[in-house]
Design an enzyme around this catalytic site. Structure first.
Site, short mmCIF file in Angstrom:
data_model
loop_
_atom_site.label_atom_id
_atom_site.label_comp_id
_atom_site.label_asym_id
_atom_site.label_seq_id
_atom_site.Cartn_x
_atom_site.Cartn_y
_atom_site.Cartn_z
N HIS A 298 39.30 33.69 36.23
CA HIS A 298 38.54 34.07 35.04
C HIS A 298 39.10 33.25 33.88
O HIS A 298 40.32 33.16 33.70
CB HIS A 298 38.69 35.58 34.78
CG HIS A 298 38.16 35.97 33.43
ND1 HIS A 298 36.91 35.63 32.99
CD2 HIS A 298 38.75 36.64 32.39
CE1 HIS A 298 36.73 36.08 31.77
NE2 HIS A 298 37.83 36.69 31.38
N SER B 117 46.65 41.67 26.37
CA SER B 117 45.57 41.43 27.35
C SER B 117 45.96 40.31 28.31
O SER B 117 45.59 40.34 29.49
CB SER B 117 44.25 41.13 26.64
OG SER B 117 44.24 39.83 26.07
N GLU C 34 28.68 42.86 29.83
CA GLU C 34 29.31 43.86 28.96
C GLU C 34 28.68 43.79 27.58
O GLU C 34 29.16 44.41 26.65
CB GLU C 34 30.81 43.63 28.91
CG GLU C 34 31.23 42.27 28.39
CD GLU C 34 32.73 42.09 28.43
OE1 GLU C 34 33.20 41.46 29.37
OE2 GLU C 34 33.43 42.60 27.55
N ASN D 71 34.25 31.50 26.09
CA ASN D 71 34.28 32.66 27.00
C ASN D 71 32.86 33.20 27.16
O ASN D 71 32.20 33.52 26.18
CB ASN D 71 35.20 33.76 26.44
CG ASN D 71 35.52 34.82 27.49
OD1 ASN D 71 35.02 34.78 28.61
ND2 ASN D 71 36.35 35.78 27.12
N SER E 41 38.78 43.20 31.66
CA SER E 41 39.69 44.03 30.87
C SER E 41 39.42 45.50 31.10
O SER E 41 38.34 45.90 31.52
CB SER E 41 39.51 43.70 29.38
OG SER E 41 40.23 42.54 29.08
N CYS F 7 34.66 41.68 32.11
CA CYS F 7 34.32 40.40 32.75
C CYS F 7 34.23 40.50 34.27
O CYS F 7 33.85 39.54 34.93
CB CYS F 7 35.34 39.33 32.38
SG CYS F 7 35.44 39.05 30.62
N LYS G 153 48.04 29.64 32.81
CA LYS G 153 48.96 30.79 32.96
C LYS G 153 48.68 31.49 34.30
O LYS G 153 49.60 31.92 35.00
CB LYS G 153 48.76 31.78 31.81
CG LYS G 153 49.16 31.26 30.43
CD LYS G 153 48.82 32.31 29.38
CE LYS G 153 48.86 31.79 27.96
NZ LYS G 153 50.20 31.48 27.46
N THR H 246 38.08 32.31 20.72
CA THR H 246 37.84 32.57 22.15
C THR H 246 36.48 33.25 22.35
O THR H 246 36.28 33.99 23.31
CB THR H 246 38.98 33.43 22.77
OG1 THR H 246 39.06 34.68 22.09
CG2 THR H 246 40.32 32.73 22.67
P1 HMG Z 1 47.00 33.89 18.68
O1 HMG Z 1 48.06 34.83 18.34
O2 HMG Z 1 46.10 33.46 17.58
O3 HMG Z 1 47.56 32.55 19.30
O4 HMG Z 1 46.12 34.55 19.84
P2 HMG Z 1 49.05 32.21 19.78
O5 HMG Z 1 49.97 32.18 18.62
O6 HMG Z 1 49.42 33.03 20.96
O7 HMG Z 1 48.80 30.70 20.24
C1 HMG Z 1 47.99 30.41 21.32
C2 HMG Z 1 48.58 29.23 22.06
O8 HMG Z 1 48.50 28.07 21.22
C3 HMG Z 1 50.07 29.40 22.41
O9 HMG Z 1 50.25 28.78 23.66
C4 HMG Z 1 50.76 28.59 21.31
O10 HMG Z 1 52.05 28.11 21.69
C5 HMG Z 1 49.78 27.44 21.17
P3 HMG Z 1 51.08 29.57 24.83
O11 HMG Z 1 52.42 29.84 24.26
O12 HMG Z 1 50.31 30.83 25.06
O13 HMG Z 1 51.05 28.65 25.98
N1 HMG Z 1 49.84 26.75 19.86
C6 HMG Z 1 49.76 25.41 19.74
N2 HMG Z 1 49.62 24.43 20.67
C7 HMG Z 1 49.55 23.14 20.23
N3 HMG Z 1 49.62 22.81 18.90
C8 HMG Z 1 49.75 23.76 17.96
C9 HMG Z 1 49.83 25.13 18.37
N4 HMG Z 1 49.95 26.31 17.70
C10 HMG Z 1 49.96 27.29 18.63
N5 HMG Z 1 49.81 23.41 16.66
C11 HMG Z 1 44.77 34.96 21.74
C12 HMG Z 1 45.58 33.90 20.98
C13 HMG Z 1 44.20 34.30 23.00
C14 HMG Z 1 45.67 36.11 22.11
C15 HMG Z 1 43.59 35.43 20.82
O14 HMG Z 1 42.70 34.38 20.59
C16 HMG Z 1 42.84 36.63 21.37
O15 HMG Z 1 43.18 37.77 21.11
N6 HMG Z 1 41.72 36.40 22.15
C17 HMG Z 1 40.92 37.48 22.73
C18 HMG Z 1 41.59 38.15 23.92
C19 HMG Z 1 41.66 37.26 25.15
O16 HMG Z 1 40.97 36.27 25.27
N7 HMG Z 1 42.48 37.67 26.13
C20 HMG Z 1 42.62 36.94 27.39
C21 HMG Z 1 43.12 37.81 28.52
S1 HMG Z 1 42.10 39.27 28.75
C22 HMG Z 1 40.65 38.65 29.48
O17 HMG Z 1 40.63 37.55 29.95
C23 HMG Z 1 39.44 39.52 29.46
C24 HMG Z 1 38.38 39.13 28.44
O18 HMG Z 1 37.69 37.96 28.87
C25 HMG Z 1 37.41 40.29 28.22
C26 HMG Z 1 36.76 40.92 29.43
O19 HMG Z 1 37.34 41.12 30.48
O20 HMG Z 1 35.62 41.30 29.26
C27 HMG Z 1 38.95 38.80 27.08
#
Ligand code: HMG
Length: 416
Positions: free
Chosen positions: A250, A214, A89, A300, A333, A121, A259, A164
Site C-alpha cells: 500500500h 499511522s 472510504e 494517495n 488504517s 485503504c 519503509k 499525501t
Molecule cells: P511530517 O511530520 O510532515 O514529515 O509528516 P516528517 O518530518 O516525518 O518528514 C517526512 C520525511 O521527509 C522524513 O523521512 C524526513 O526525514 C524527510 P523519514 O525519516 O520518514 O525517512 N525530510 C526530508 N528529506 C529530504 N530533504 C528534506 C527533508 N525534510 C524532511 N529537506 C506524514 C509526514 C507522512 C506523517 C504526514 O504527511 C501525514 O500525516 N500523512 C497522512 C498519514 C499517512 O499517510 N500515513 C501513512 C501510514 S497509514 C496508511 O498508509 C493508511 C492511509 O492510506 C489511510 C487508509 O488506510 O485509508 C493513510
C-alpha cells in the site's frame, strides 16, 4: 436435488483500468507555497505531483470511468459481470453504495450482486478476496467480478497530511481466466487491530490522522499479516524475498513503500544489522522502486494505491515476467491488513498497452497553488442540497462522466 457447482482451478485479475482527475499540482511548487524545503515533499515523502479532483469529479465518476476503461480495453461484455464491488472510504452517501450508481452507469444486469466495502485503504483488497473466493467456490458459473477501488484523499489545506493527498480509481475484472495476475488463494495472511491512526468521522470531509503513529501501525500490520501467511504453509521459504520478482505495498506516499520493504526484510530475517543495509537497498531498487512512478504523480488514492503499483509493473510489458511470483501487501488504517502472493499471467505482457494510463496523465492540467486552493474550497460544499450546481465547463471538463449537483437530495450525473 440441486445442481453441483464445479469449483474453479484459478482466480485472479483479467483486466485493469485507471481513471484519475484531470488536474494536478506540482509538489515542489506546493512546498514553496507552504514554506517547506521542496526536497521534503519530493524526496522525504517521495511525491512529485498530486492529483486534485474538481467538484465535478467524485468517487462515482472515477469508479465508473475506470471500470468502463477496463471493460472496453479488454473487450469484456458488461453482461458477463456477476459481482460488482466498490471498495471506498469516500462514499457519497451514508446508506446508498457507490457500487449501485456504477451498476446503473455501466448497464450491468439486475442479477449482478452489488455492494460497497469499507475498511479504509483495505476496502478493495477485501472485495478482491471476496471475489476470488466466489470464483474458486464455483459460484460464479462462468461470470466475472468487477472490483473497483475509488477514493479521494483529503486532509485539508496546510495540514501535515496535505502533501499525501491524491485521487483516483483502479478497476479490476476478476475471473477464472486471470491473464494478468493469478492469486495463490490458499496463502493469504490477515491482521486486524483496533487503532486510532487515521479516521474520518461521519461529519467530516477531511481525514484525521496521527501521522507518525499511522506509519508504525502500518509496519506492525505488515509483520502481523506476513507472520500469519507464513504460519499457513509448510514451507515459509515460499514467501522469501529472493522468490519474488516484485513486491507491492500500500502506497500512501512513495517513501512508505521503502519503509515497508525494510520491514519485509526484518519480518523475514529477524533483526537487521548495518551490514545488510546495502543488500536491502539494492533489493528495494529491484523489487519495489521501479513500480512507484504512477503513485509518485497521482498521490494517495487509498483503496487503489496498491493496485496502481501493480499496474505500473504490468504496463512495462516484459514477456520474461510470465509466471513470476509477486507479493501484495494491503493496509487499511483502523486497522486491517493482508499479505498475499500472486503469479504473473502468461500473456500479461501483451496487455501492457491496454492498461497504461500514461497518455491521460500526460494530458492533465497543472494548477497553480492559488487555483488548487480555490478548487479545494469549492469541493467542500459542492454536494450539499443547497449548493449551486457545479458546472463541468468551469473546470474545463469536456468529455467523461461528471457530478452535476444535488436536487431534492438526489445526486445527479451527466455523461458529456
Ligand atoms: P511530517 O511530520 O510532515 O514529515 O509528516 P516528517 O518530518 O516525518 O518528514 C517526512 C520525511 O521527509 C522524513 O523521512 C524526513 O526525514 C524527510 P523519514 O525519516 O520518514 O525517512 N525530510 C526530508 N528529506 C529530504 N530533504 C528534506 C527533508 N525534510 C524532511 N529537506 C506524514 C509526514 C507522512 C506523517 C504526514 O504527511 C501525514 O500525516 N500523512 C497522512 C498519514 C499517512 O499517510 N500515513 C501513512 C501510514 S497509514 C496508511 O498508509 C493508511 C492511509 O492510506 C489511510 C487508509 O488506510 O485509508 C493513510
Amino acid at each position: 436435488m440441486g445442481e453441483i457447482m464445479a469449483t474453479a482451478s484459478a482466480a485472479g485479475i483479467e483486466a485493469m483500468g485507471f481513471h484519475g482527475p484531470t488536474h494536478y499540482v506540482d509538489m515542489a511548487e506546493l512546498a514553496v507555497a507552504r514554506d517547506v524545503e521542496p526536497a521534503k515533499y519530493t524526496k522525504g515523502i517521495g511525491q512529485t505531483q498530486m492529483a486534485v479532483a474538481t467538484p465535478c469529479e467524485d468517487t462515482v465518476t472515477m469508479a465508473t470511468m475506470a471500470a468502463r476503461k477496463a471493460l472496453h480495453a479488454f473487450d469484456i461484455d458488461p453482461a458477463d459481470i456477476g459481482t460488482l464491488i466498490v471498495g471506498t472510504e469516500t462514499g457519497v452517501d451514508h446508506s446508498k453504495p457507490v457500487a449501485v450508481y456504477v451498476h446503473e452507469l455501466l448497464g450491468l444486469k439486475s442479477n449482478c450482486r452489488t455492494f460497497e466495502t469499507k475498511h479504509a485503504c483495505y476496502g478493495a483488497m477485501a472485495g478482491l478476496t471476496s471475489a476470488t473466493d466466489w470464483i474458486m467456490a464455483g459460484r460464479a458459473r462462468g461470470r466475472k467480478a468487477l472490483i473497483v477501488a475509488s477514493d479521494i484523499a483529503r486532509y485539508g489545506l496546510r495540514t501535515a497530511g496535505e502533501p499525501t493527498q491524491g485521487a483516483g480509481a483502479v478497476a479490476m475484472v476478476v475471473s477464472d481466466t486471470p491473464s494478468l495476475l493469478r492469486f495463490d488463494a490458499d496463502v493469504m495472511g490477515d491482521y486486524t487491530r483496533q487503532v486510532m491512526d487515521f479516521w474520518r468521522p461521519l461529519y467530516s470531509k477531511y481525514a484525521f490522522a496521527d501521522g507518525h503513529y499511522s506509519i508504525q501501525c502500518y509496519l506492525d500490520a505488515f509483520t502481523g499479516a506476513f507472520e500469519d501467511a507464513c504460519s499457513k504453509v509448510d514451507d515459509p521459504q515460499r514467501f522469501a524475498l529472493d522468490q519474488l520478482d516484485a513486491a507491492f505495498y500500500h502506497v500512501p506516499f512513495v517513501k512508505m513503500a521503502r519503509k515497508a520493504h525494510h520491514r519485509h526484510w526484518e519480518a523475514q530475517l529477524g533483526e537487521i544489522g548495518e551490514a545488510q543495509l546495502p543488500a536491502i537497498a539494492e533489493s528495494f531498487e529491484q523489487l519495489v522502486a521501479p513500480w512507484l512512478s504512477l503513485n509518485a504523480v497521482v498521490g494517495n488514492i487509498y483503496t487503489g494505491s496498491l493496485f496502481l503499483a501493480l499496474m505500473d509493473y504490468l504496463r512495462s510489458g516484459d514477456a520474461a515476467r510470465a509466471g513470476k511470483q509477486v507479493s501484495l501487501f494491503s493496509y487499511g488504517s483502523g486497522c486491517g491488513a493482508a499479505f498475499a502472493l500472486g503469479h504473473v499471467g502468461d500473456s500479461a505482457h501483451e496487455s501492457a498497452p491496454l492498461l497504461d494510463p500514461q497518455a491521460e496523465l500526460d494530458n492533465r492540467v497543472r494548477l497553480a497553488i492559488d487555483e488548487y486552493e480555490t478548487l479545494t474550497r469549492a469541493t467542500e460544499d459542492a454536494d450539499s442540497n443547497e449548493a449551486p450546481d457545479p458546472d463541468p465547463a468551469q473546470w474545463n471538463h469536456s468529455d467523461g462522466l461528471f457530478y452535476v449537483g444535488t436536487r431534492e437530495h438526489v445526486r445527479r450525473y451527466e455523461m458529456l
